[in-house]
Design a protein around this motif. Structure first.
Motif, PDB file in Angstrom:
ATOM      1  N   LEU A   8      27.147  54.487  32.556  1.00 56.00           N
ATOM      2  CA  LEU A   8      27.435  53.583  31.645  1.00 56.00           C
ATOM      3  C   LEU A   8      28.878  54.192  30.963  1.00 56.00           C
ATOM      4  O   LEU A   8      29.124  55.500  30.705  1.00 56.00           O
ATOM      5  CB  LEU A   8      26.559  53.497  30.459  1.00 56.00           C
ATOM      6  N   GLU A   9      29.431  53.386  30.388  1.00 60.08           N
ATOM      7  CA  GLU A   9      30.612  53.756  29.480  1.00 60.08           C
ATOM      8  C   GLU A   9      30.140  52.839  27.914  1.00 60.08           C
ATOM      9  O   GLU A   9      29.815  51.810  28.060  1.00 60.08           O
ATOM     10  CB  GLU A   9      31.892  52.977  29.825  1.00 60.08           C
ATOM     11  N   VAL A  10      30.504  53.704  26.977  1.00 54.98           N
ATOM     12  CA  VAL A  10      29.502  53.272  25.628  1.00 54.98           C
ATOM     13  C   VAL A  10      30.567  53.704  24.586  1.00 54.98           C
ATOM     14  O   VAL A  10      30.950  54.818  24.434  1.00 54.98           O
ATOM     15  CB  VAL A  10      28.209  53.782  25.534  1.00 54.98           C
ATOM     16  N   VAL A  11      30.684  52.729  23.719  1.00 52.18           N
ATOM     17  CA  VAL A  11      31.511  53.168  22.321  1.00 52.18           C
ATOM     18  C   VAL A  11      30.326  53.111  21.184  1.00 52.18           C
ATOM     19  O   VAL A  11      29.387  52.314  21.207  1.00 52.18           O
ATOM     20  CB  VAL A  11      32.633  51.911  21.995  1.00 52.18           C
ATOM     21  N   LEU A  12      30.408  54.452  20.664  1.00 56.92           N
ATOM     22  CA  LEU A  12      29.539  54.772  19.716  1.00 56.92           C
ATOM     23  C   LEU A  12      29.647  54.334  18.401  1.00 56.92           C
ATOM     24  O   LEU A  12      30.785  53.634  18.196  1.00 56.92           O
ATOM     25  CB  LEU A  12      29.311  56.202  19.690  1.00 56.92           C
ATOM     26  N   ALA A  13      28.776  54.385  17.337  1.00 55.15           N
ATOM     27  CA  ALA A  13      28.997  53.733  16.343  1.00 55.15           C
ATOM     28  C   ALA A  13      30.294  54.127  15.456  1.00 55.15           C
ATOM     29  O   ALA A  13      30.683  53.754  14.549  1.00 55.15           O
ATOM     30  CB  ALA A  13      27.363  53.951  15.224  1.00 55.15           C
ATOM     31  N   ASP A  14      30.733  55.529  15.701  1.00 51.72           N
ATOM     32  CA  ASP A  14      31.860  56.000  14.688  1.00 51.72           C
ATOM     33  C   ASP A  14      33.169  55.586  15.703  1.00 51.72           C
ATOM     34  O   ASP A  14      34.039  56.073  15.311  1.00 51.72           O
ATOM     35  CB  ASP A  14      31.644  57.539  14.564  1.00 51.72           C
TER      36      ASP A  14
ATOM     37  N   LEU B  29      21.356  60.111  29.245  1.00 53.90           N
ATOM     38  CA  LEU B  29      21.801  59.452  27.884  1.00 53.90           C
ATOM     39  C   LEU B  29      21.910  57.853  28.362  1.00 53.90           C
ATOM     40  O   LEU B  29      21.492  56.975  27.262  1.00 53.90           O
ATOM     41  CB  LEU B  29      23.097  59.906  27.449  1.00 53.90           C
ATOM     42  N   LYS B  30      22.193  57.444  29.658  1.00 59.92           N
ATOM     43  CA  LYS B  30      22.339  56.306  29.846  1.00 59.92           C
ATOM     44  C   LYS B  30      21.171  55.483  29.541  1.00 59.92           C
ATOM     45  O   LYS B  30      21.497  54.286  28.987  1.00 59.92           O
ATOM     46  CB  LYS B  30      22.541  55.924  31.160  1.00 59.92           C
ATOM     47  N   ASN B  31      20.040  56.031  29.462  1.00 59.56           N
ATOM     48  CA  ASN B  31      18.837  55.067  29.318  1.00 59.56           C
ATOM     49  C   ASN B  31      18.361  54.921  28.139  1.00 59.56           C
ATOM     50  O   ASN B  31      17.674  53.976  27.704  1.00 59.56           O
ATOM     51  CB  ASN B  31      17.650  55.902  30.043  1.00 59.56           C
ATOM     52  N   LEU B  32      19.354  55.476  27.143  1.00 56.37           N
ATOM     53  CA  LEU B  32      18.977  55.322  25.670  1.00 56.37           C
ATOM     54  C   LEU B  32      19.924  53.924  25.361  1.00 56.37           C
ATOM     55  O   LEU B  32      19.164  53.082  24.498  1.00 56.37           O
ATOM     56  CB  LEU B  32      19.827  56.238  24.539  1.00 56.37           C
ATOM     57  N   PHE B  33      20.686  53.735  26.265  1.00 58.27           N
ATOM     58  CA  PHE B  33      21.627  52.364  25.871  1.00 58.27           C
ATOM     59  C   PHE B  33      20.919  51.171  26.548  1.00 58.27           C
ATOM     60  O   PHE B  33      21.469  50.125  26.285  1.00 58.27           O
ATOM     61  CB  PHE B  33      23.014  52.677  25.992  1.00 58.27           C
ATOM     62  N   ILE B  34      20.258  51.324  27.547  1.00 54.68           N
ATOM     63  CA  ILE B  34      19.831  50.198  28.438  1.00 54.68           C
ATOM     64  C   ILE B  34      18.353  49.540  27.577  1.00 54.68           C
ATOM     65  O   ILE B  34      17.693  50.344  27.334  1.00 54.68           O
ATOM     66  CB  ILE B  34      19.250  50.724  29.849  1.00 54.68           C
TER      67      ILE B  34
END
Length: 472
Positions: A170-176, A195-200
């Motif tokens: 995954l490519e993810v833009v974080l809250a900051d 880490l990817k499974n945190l966002f899925i």
């Protein structure tokens, strides 16, 4: 702190005039769920064109304290992609980010933007002689980022798994506004936390998915689709086990529906057929696939059905003789969803139990809702192969629709009580969103709920990413 107006000016400078909508008519499609159950307000719908623009917009919003509602194709059913009515949140639509970045046929992977529509992914895989197996009713509109963020299921979970099982990176833009680049194409990578499974399945509450590496599979060379009459859900579950064993686990889809479901579809949706000569209380539509085309596979499947008839697990069946016939049979399954709206109010339940307890769930839940609301008309159908039943409930004939729908939470609670007793889940594939968030402290133990809140607080300490969704 930057004012909202100033922040929107900064955002407009980044995404350009075509990348931001502020007119009420232009924003309307982004502010309402397609069923109309959830409607919200927003000062703007922002449509970035790439990951860098998403990151810049998030940084501006973080600095100004502006909440963000990430949105894909807006095909969700639990309000997860709809802002609240107070109009504080901007909607961030990924729809302009629709590139297929790369297909690696030898590695059986595809790298895509989050805004790519599912049918485009399926078609691109087919052109490369590969299969992307995720398939569901909204595939012509649903986008990969939304599907990943809700861990969508569909009809092929039995064979290929949920979306979680189809994502490598995954490519993810974080809250900051930082960008996590986890776009790895590896099947094996034992270097720390996954880490990817945190966002899925996080529904945009922890980060905004902007890209993904997807698993591809060999295209099936032979497919057998059957529409089968079965005497009961228990017989359907036993038939599934028999077919999986006899075929070497070649069952890719196995869907259950009641006779009432078929009657609704025949009555209201043009093009629906009744494939069998006599009515049955229950039906199954199933698909089995093989990697090579051979008479032996056909013989194996037909022999398995013959044994099912002898065991009285099935009473009638038809096997599609062509691709067009197979599509006609699958059309029945899709028509069920459309047909229910013509029968008045329909209270929806997307639930799951262990496959071995599907029949018990249907029996107990139908009895419970009949006691709570005499005359209610259950229309259970769905992916019994993975234990996911869409336990929808049409209003009693002649009832007032608004009065009936006002009992939505009450009647869903009756169903949920059955689910809890059978160690099931009140959300199988549609997510939690706004609709089911208040149940989370009930269905999660105190330790698990504390862990969920701790993850949210760590990755989104200011609570600006899809606030008020998933966690109360």
């Amino acid at each position: 702190m930057t004012t909202l107006a100033a922040a929107l000016d900064q955002i407009r400078a980044i995404v350009g005039p075509s990348g931001i909508l502020t007119d009420a008519a232009d924003m309307a499609p982004y502010l309402s769920e397609w069923r109309g159950r959830f409607k919200g307000n927003s000062p703007a719908v922002v449509r970035p064109a790439n990951t860098e623009e998403v990151a810049a917009v998030v940084r501006i919003c973080a600095g100004a304290g502006i909440p963000i509602v990430p949105q894909g194709g807006n095909t969700g059913l639990v309000g997860g992609s709809i802002p609240y009515e107070d109009g504080r949140e901007i909607v961030l639509s990924l729809s302009r980010m629709n590139r297929i970045r790369e297909i690696d046929a030898l590695n059986y992977t595809m790298t895509v933007d989050a805004g790519v529509v599912l049918t485009a992914v399926q078609n691109a895989a087919a052109e490369a002689d590969r299969l992307f197996p995720l398939s569901l009713g909204s595939e012509g509109t649903a986008q990969l980022g939304g599907l990943i963020s809700t861990n969508a299921g569909g009809i092929n979970v039995l064979r290929y798994g949920n979306t979680r099982d189809l994502v490598l990176g995954l490519e993810v833009v974080l809250a900051d506004g930082r960008v996590w680049d986890g776009m790895r194409r590896l099947r094996k990578n034992n270097t720390g936390y996954d880490l990817k499974n945190l966002f899925i399945g996080a529904e945009g509450t922890l980060g905004i998915v902007t890209g993904a590496v997807l698993k591809l599979f060999p295209r099936p060379r032979q497919s057998i689709t059957a529409f089968v009459a079965v005497p009961s859900p228990a017989a359907a579950v036993a038939l599934l086990a028999r077919l999986r064993s006899a075929s070497g686990d070649a069952v890719s889809a196995f869907e259950l529906m009641s006779r009432r479901c078929l009657d609704f579809a025949l009555k209201h949706v043009a093009g629906t057929i009744d494939p069998l000569s006599a009515p049955s209380p229950w039906y199954v539509i199933t698909e089995l696939t093989a990697g090579t085309k051979s008479d032996s596979f056909q013989d194996t499947v037909e022999a398995a059905f013959a044994e099912a008839f002898e065991a009285e697990l099935a009473t009638d069946a038809t096997l599609a003789q062509s691709e067009s016939q197979a599509k006609q049979l699958w059309f029945i399954r899709e028509a069920i969803v459309e047909a229910q709206k013509f029968e008045g109010g329909s209270i929806k339940n997307d639930v799951s139990v262990p496959v071995s307890r599907v029949a018990e769930f249907i029996d107990l839940a139908e009895a419970a809702v009949a006691t709570a609301c005499p005359g209610i008309r259950p229309t259970p159908f769905g992916h019994v192969g993975d234990g996911n039943i869409h336990f929808n409930l049409s209003q009693p004939e002649g009832a007032d629709t608004k009065t009936y729908l006002d009992r939505w939470d009450e009647i869903c609670h009756v169903v949920n009580e059955v689910i809890f007793a059978l160690d099931g889940s009140i959300s199988a594939e549609h997510g939690v969103g706004r609709f089911k968030k208040d149940e989370m402290p009930v269905i999660k133990g105190p330790v698990e709920f504390d862990l969920l809140r701790a993850v949210k607080a760590t990755l989104d300490p200011d609570g600006l990413l899809n606030p008020g969704k998933m966690l109360p």
